[in-house]
Design a protein around this motif. Structure first.
Motif, PDB file in Angstrom:
ATOM      1  N   VAL A 217       0.840  -1.196   0.000  1.00  0.00           N
ATOM      2  CA  VAL A 217       0.000   0.000   0.000  1.00  0.00           C
ATOM      3  C   VAL A 217       0.879   1.251   0.000  1.00  0.00           C
ATOM      4  CG1 VAL A 217      -1.928   1.154   1.128  1.00  0.00           C
ATOM      5  CG2 VAL A 217      -1.624  -1.317   1.402  1.00  0.00           C
ATOM      6  N   LEU A 218       0.511   2.230  -0.812  1.00  0.00           N
ATOM      7  CA  LEU A 218       1.194   3.521  -0.869  1.00  0.00           C
ATOM      8  C   LEU A 218       0.244   4.602  -0.379  1.00  0.00           C
ATOM      9  CD1 LEU A 218       3.624   5.320  -1.853  1.00  0.00           C
ATOM     10  CD2 LEU A 218       2.399   5.519  -4.034  1.00  0.00           C
ATOM     11  N   GLY A 219       0.756   5.480   0.473  1.00  0.00           N
ATOM     12  CA  GLY A 219      -0.087   6.570   0.954  1.00  0.00           C
ATOM     13  C   GLY A 219       0.684   7.511   1.862  1.00  0.00           C
ATOM     14  N   LEU A 220       0.048   8.588   2.221  1.00  0.00           N
ATOM     15  CA  LEU A 220       0.623   9.499   3.201  1.00  0.00           C
ATOM     16  C   LEU A 220       0.695   8.804   4.555  1.00  0.00           C
ATOM     17  CD1 LEU A 220      -1.298  12.761   2.251  1.00  0.00           C
ATOM     18  CD2 LEU A 220       1.077  12.208   1.691  1.00  0.00           C
ATOM     19  N   ARG A 221       1.578   9.268   5.393  1.00  0.00           N
ATOM     20  CA  ARG A 221       1.757   8.642   6.698  1.00  0.00           C
ATOM     21  C   ARG A 221       0.442   8.573   7.466  1.00  0.00           C
ATOM     22  NH1 ARG A 221       5.444  11.725   8.107  1.00  0.00           N
ATOM     23  NH2 ARG A 221       7.173  10.523   7.232  1.00  0.00           N
ATOM     24  N   GLU A 222      -0.338   9.652   7.400  1.00  0.00           N
ATOM     25  CA  GLU A 222      -1.614   9.683   8.109  1.00  0.00           C
ATOM     26  C   GLU A 222      -2.607   8.672   7.521  1.00  0.00           C
ATOM     27  OE1 GLU A 222      -0.139  12.243   6.725  1.00  0.00           O
ATOM     28  OE2 GLU A 222       0.667  13.336   8.469  1.00  0.00           O
ATOM     29  N   GLN A 223      -2.580   8.537   6.189  1.00  0.00           N
ATOM     30  CA  GLN A 223      -3.477   7.581   5.538  1.00  0.00           C
ATOM     31  C   GLN A 223      -3.136   6.140   5.917  1.00  0.00           C
ATOM     32  OE1 GLN A 223      -2.767   8.681   1.444  1.00  0.00           O
ATOM     33  NE2 GLN A 223      -4.552  10.048   1.373  1.00  0.00           N
ATOM     34  N   LEU A 224      -1.850   5.844   6.034  1.00  0.00           N
ATOM     35  CA  LEU A 224      -1.441   4.487   6.391  1.00  0.00           C
ATOM     36  C   LEU A 224      -1.776   4.169   7.845  1.00  0.00           C
ATOM     37  CD1 LEU A 224       2.000   4.218   4.542  1.00  0.00           C
ATOM     38  CD2 LEU A 224      -0.266   3.497   3.770  1.00  0.00           C
ATOM     39  N   HIS A 225      -1.630   5.159   8.719  1.00  0.00           N
ATOM     40  CA  HIS A 225      -2.029   4.951  10.110  1.00  0.00           C
ATOM     41  C   HIS A 225      -3.533   4.684  10.199  1.00  0.00           C
ATOM     42  CE1 HIS A 225       1.885   5.638  11.492  1.00  0.00           C
ATOM     43  NE2 HIS A 225       1.882   6.967  11.507  1.00  0.00           N
ATOM     44  N   LEU A 226      -4.299   5.439   9.400  1.00  0.00           N
ATOM     45  CA  LEU A 226      -5.747   5.248   9.377  1.00  0.00           C
ATOM     46  C   LEU A 226      -6.092   3.864   8.831  1.00  0.00           C
ATOM     47  CD1 LEU A 226      -8.606   6.338   9.747  1.00  0.00           C
ATOM     48  CD2 LEU A 226      -8.432   7.407   7.475  1.00  0.00           C
ATOM     49  N   LEU A 227      -5.331   3.426   7.819  1.00  0.00           N
ATOM     50  CA  LEU A 227      -5.568   2.100   7.235  1.00  0.00           C
ATOM     51  C   LEU A 227      -5.329   1.010   8.273  1.00  0.00           C
ATOM     52  CD1 LEU A 227      -6.156   0.164   4.952  1.00  0.00           C
ATOM     53  CD2 LEU A 227      -3.790   0.442   4.160  1.00  0.00           C
ATOM     54  N   GLU A 228      -4.290   1.154   9.083  1.00  0.00           N
ATOM     55  CA  GLU A 228      -4.015   0.174  10.133  1.00  0.00           C
ATOM     56  C   GLU A 228      -5.192   0.070  11.097  1.00  0.00           C
ATOM     57  OE1 GLU A 228      -0.339   1.619  11.718  1.00  0.00           O
ATOM     58  OE2 GLU A 228       0.854   0.190  10.546  1.00  0.00           O
ATOM     59  N   GLU A 229      -5.763   1.246  11.443  1.00  0.00           N
ATOM     60  CA  GLU A 229      -6.914   1.259  12.347  1.00  0.00           C
ATOM     61  C   GLU A 229      -8.134   0.624  11.684  1.00  0.00           C
ATOM     62  OE1 GLU A 229      -7.525   5.261  13.492  1.00  0.00           O
ATOM     63  OE2 GLU A 229      -5.574   5.491  14.461  1.00  0.00           O
ATOM     64  N   VAL A 230      -8.349   0.972  10.405  1.00  0.00           N
ATOM     65  CA  VAL A 230      -9.497   0.424   9.682  1.00  0.00           C
ATOM     66  C   VAL A 230      -9.359  -1.091   9.550  1.00  0.00           C
ATOM     67  CG1 VAL A 230     -10.656   0.351   7.448  1.00  0.00           C
ATOM     68  CG2 VAL A 230     -10.012   2.552   8.431  1.00  0.00           C
ATOM     69  N   ALA A 231      -8.147  -1.551   9.210  1.00  0.00           N
ATOM     70  CA  ALA A 231      -7.922  -2.991   9.048  1.00  0.00           C
ATOM     71  C   ALA A 231      -8.178  -3.727  10.354  1.00  0.00           C
ATOM     72  CB  ALA A 231      -6.492  -3.245   8.568  1.00  0.00           C
ATOM     73  N   ALA A 232      -7.771  -3.114  11.474  1.00  0.00           N
ATOM     74  CA  ALA A 232      -8.014  -3.745  12.773  1.00  0.00           C
ATOM     75  C   ALA A 232      -9.506  -3.810  13.075  1.00  0.00           C
ATOM     76  CB  ALA A 232      -7.284  -2.975  13.871  1.00  0.00           C
ATOM     77  N   ASN A 233     -10.231  -2.762  12.715  1.00  0.00           N
ATOM     78  CA  ASN A 233     -11.674  -2.738  12.968  1.00  0.00           C
ATOM     79  C   ASN A 233     -12.428  -3.696  12.050  1.00  0.00           C
ATOM     80  OD1 ASN A 233     -11.428  -0.806  14.972  1.00  0.00           O
ATOM     81  ND2 ASN A 233     -11.625   0.901  13.524  1.00  0.00           N
ATOM     82  N   LEU A 234     -11.892  -3.856  10.826  1.00  0.00           N
ATOM     83  CA  LEU A 234     -12.570  -4.726   9.864  1.00  0.00           C
ATOM     84  C   LEU A 234     -12.616  -6.175  10.331  1.00  0.00           C
ATOM     85  CD1 LEU A 234     -11.280  -3.406   6.426  1.00  0.00           C
ATOM     86  CD2 LEU A 234     -13.587  -3.209   7.345  1.00  0.00           C
ATOM     87  N   THR A 235     -11.628  -6.558  11.146  1.00  0.00           N
ATOM     88  CA  THR A 235     -11.622  -7.939  11.622  1.00  0.00           C
ATOM     89  C   THR A 235     -12.712  -8.177  12.653  1.00  0.00           C
ATOM     90  OG1 THR A 235     -10.038  -7.398  13.372  1.00  0.00           O
ATOM     91  CG2 THR A 235      -9.145  -8.125  11.254  1.00  0.00           C
ATOM     92  N   LYS A 236     -13.300  -7.090  13.163  1.00  0.00           N
ATOM     93  CA  LYS A 236     -14.322  -7.221  14.199  1.00  0.00           C
ATOM     94  C   LYS A 236     -15.734  -7.017  13.656  1.00  0.00           C
ATOM     95  CE  LYS A 236     -10.978  -5.197  17.414  1.00  0.00           C
ATOM     96  NZ  LYS A 236     -10.718  -4.077  18.342  1.00  0.00           N
ATOM     97  N   LEU A 237     -15.818  -6.547  12.400  1.00  0.00           N
ATOM     98  CA  LEU A 237     -17.132  -6.221  11.841  1.00  0.00           C
ATOM     99  C   LEU A 237     -17.708  -7.370  11.031  1.00  0.00           C
ATOM    100  CD1 LEU A 237     -16.439  -2.598  10.551  1.00  0.00           C
ATOM    101  CD2 LEU A 237     -17.553  -3.247  12.680  1.00  0.00           C
ATOM    102  N   LYS A 238     -18.975  -7.379  10.882  1.00  0.00           N
ATOM    103  CA  LYS A 238     -19.649  -8.311   9.999  1.00  0.00           C
ATOM    104  C   LYS A 238     -19.587  -7.754   8.583  1.00  0.00           C
ATOM    105  CE  LYS A 238     -22.801  -9.767  13.647  1.00  0.00           C
ATOM    106  NZ  LYS A 238     -24.218  -9.838  14.094  1.00  0.00           N
ATOM    107  N   PRO A 239     -19.628  -8.607   7.565  1.00  0.00           N
ATOM    108  CA  PRO A 239     -19.559  -8.114   6.178  1.00  0.00           C
ATOM    109  C   PRO A 239     -20.592  -7.055   5.868  1.00  0.00           C
ATOM    110  CG  PRO A 239     -19.274 -10.495   6.240  1.00  0.00           C
ATOM    111  CD  PRO A 239     -19.629 -10.081   7.629  1.00  0.00           C
ATOM    112  N   ALA A 240     -21.800  -7.145   6.421  1.00  0.00           N
ATOM    113  CA  ALA A 240     -22.851  -6.182   6.124  1.00  0.00           C
ATOM    114  C   ALA A 240     -22.541  -4.813   6.659  1.00  0.00           C
ATOM    115  CB  ALA A 240     -24.192  -6.679   6.699  1.00  0.00           C
ATOM    116  N   GLU A 241     -21.618  -4.735   7.627  1.00  0.00           N
ATOM    117  CA  GLU A 241     -21.314  -3.459   8.263  1.00  0.00           C
ATOM    118  C   GLU A 241     -20.224  -2.696   7.544  1.00  0.00           C
ATOM    119  OE1 GLU A 241     -22.152  -4.130  12.938  1.00  0.00           O
ATOM    120  OE2 GLU A 241     -20.477  -5.264  12.101  1.00  0.00           O
ATOM    121  N   ILE A 242     -19.577  -3.342   6.569  1.00  0.00           N
ATOM    122  CA  ILE A 242     -18.487  -2.691   5.859  1.00  0.00           C
ATOM    123  C   ILE A 242     -19.033  -1.951   4.642  1.00  0.00           C
ATOM    124  CG2 ILE A 242     -16.293  -3.063   4.684  1.00  0.00           C
ATOM    125  CD1 ILE A 242     -16.002  -5.609   6.273  1.00  0.00           C
ATOM    126  N   GLY A 243     -18.569  -0.774   4.400  1.00  0.00           N
ATOM    127  CA  GLY A 243     -19.015  -0.098   3.189  1.00  0.00           C
ATOM    128  C   GLY A 243     -18.669   1.367   3.219  1.00  0.00           C
TER     129      GLY A 243
END
Length: 339
Positions: free
Chosen positions: A313-339
């Motif tokens: 993944v390529l992005g600004l430092r802030e975007q990559l930090h946000l991606l790490e948080e999103v990826a961590a949250n995605l493991t806890k969500l149901k598929p219907a909740e993602i979007g």
């Protein structure tokens, strides 16, 4: 300094033994008397409570006074230098540093802090990843200690030195020693101590690549080849190279590359890049997907993410930090909740 003090102390012990045996032989003294008068002689105290009786005793005492007093003065001088020059503080600092190394987990060991190793070390610090530096040259090792790095001033090819650097707990090892043969030896030793450790090795000669790979290196890098390619492209495609250098190296822009592993249980599994929410929620861009041993470069929006994928993944430092948080949250969500 420590080695010189050790040698001087050994010489002092030998002098005491030599003087004691010599006085027992020439003057027929008891062990206690001979040892006492030996110490009395080499420390130049000379209480005058004993008179030498034989000619051989006089000759021996002269030798002991000249040699023994010299050894004693040299030892005392080294000890004074040890105290005055702050060696005790240095010893305390080394113990403190060793304790910090013992507490490290998933760190990277860098063998060699020369021209190449120095750049590796600085980059690791910039990325915020802990590392331990092994450098045999004393002045260079001291330079990195002054900069706040964890440094072991010793030979990286020795098993005990790598163990001291915590190779059993380390994530990876980079060997950037100036000779290919030394890098082969370090690689073999490292893999023998920790078969799971990732090893990146420097090479200068092309014929050394196969040897390093056979020794267990996971990646072999030639600074000469990379430098030559970069110089050639700077002539042939100067604008493109300048752009890439600006994007990757300019700290003001803050553009970085990150690896995101899709583990079991992640809600990214089975979704395409367009429906994963990565671009929409973070703004980061997927450059490639590493799937088994195959690299999918510039993947399409309809590329499906599967378990075990490694997303580049390529992005600004802030975007990559946000991606790490999103990826961590995605493991806890149901598929219907993602979007």
């Amino acid at each position: 300094m420590g080695r010189r003090i050790g040698l001087a102390f050994s010489a002092l012990l030998f002098t005491l033994f030599f003087g004691t045996v010599g006085l027992m032989t020439t003057e027929h003294l008891t062990l206690a008397q001979a040892f006492y008068f030996t110490v009395e002689t080499i420390t130049t105290v000379g209480y005058g409570d004993y008179e030498v009786k034989s000619d051989s005793g006089h000759v021996f005492i002269i030798i002991l006074m000249i040699g023994g007093a010299g050894v004693m003065l040299y030892f005392v001088g080294l000890m004074m230098a040890f105290l005055i020059e702050g060696q005790l503080a240095g010893a305390y600092g080394r113990r403190k540093m060793n304790k910090k190394i013992e507490e490290l987990q998933d760190h990277i060991i860098v063998c060699g802090a020369g021209r190449v190793g120095k750049q590796v070390i600085y980059r690791l610090r910039k990325e915020g990843h802990p590392c331990v530096v092994i450098e045999q040259e004393e002045d260079l090792a001291h330079e990195f200690v002054e900069e706040g790095y964890l440094v072991i001033n010793n030979d990286a090819t020795e098993d005990e030195v790598l163990k001291k650097a915590g190779i059993e707990r380390a994530k990876g090892l980079i060997t950037a020693l100036p000779e290919d043969s030394l890098n082969v030896f370090v690689t073999l030793t490292a893999k023998g101590l920790n078969p799971n450790i990732q090893v990146v090795a420097r090479m200068d000669r092309l014929e050394s690549e196969n040897k390093l790979l056979r020794a267990g290196a996971d990646k072999v890098i030639s600074p000469a080849i990379l430098g030559g390619w970069r110089m050639a492209m700077s002539i042939l495609k100067p604008i493109s190279i300048e752009y890439l250098e600006t994007v990757i190296h300019d700290q003001n822009i803050g553009m970085e590359i990150m690896e995101l592993k899709v583990d079991q249980g992640s809600c990214l599994i089975g979704r395409t890049l367009s429906t994963s929410g990565i671009k929409q929620q973070t703004g980061a861009m997927i450059l490639a997907i590493l799937r088994n041993d195959r690299v999918i470069s510039n993947p399409s929006a309809q590329e499906e993410i599967i378990e075990g994928d490694l997303l580049i993944v390529l992005g600004l430092r802030e975007q990559l930090h946000l991606l790490e948080e999103v990826a961590a949250n995605l493991t806890k969500l149901k598929p219907a909740e993602i979007g």
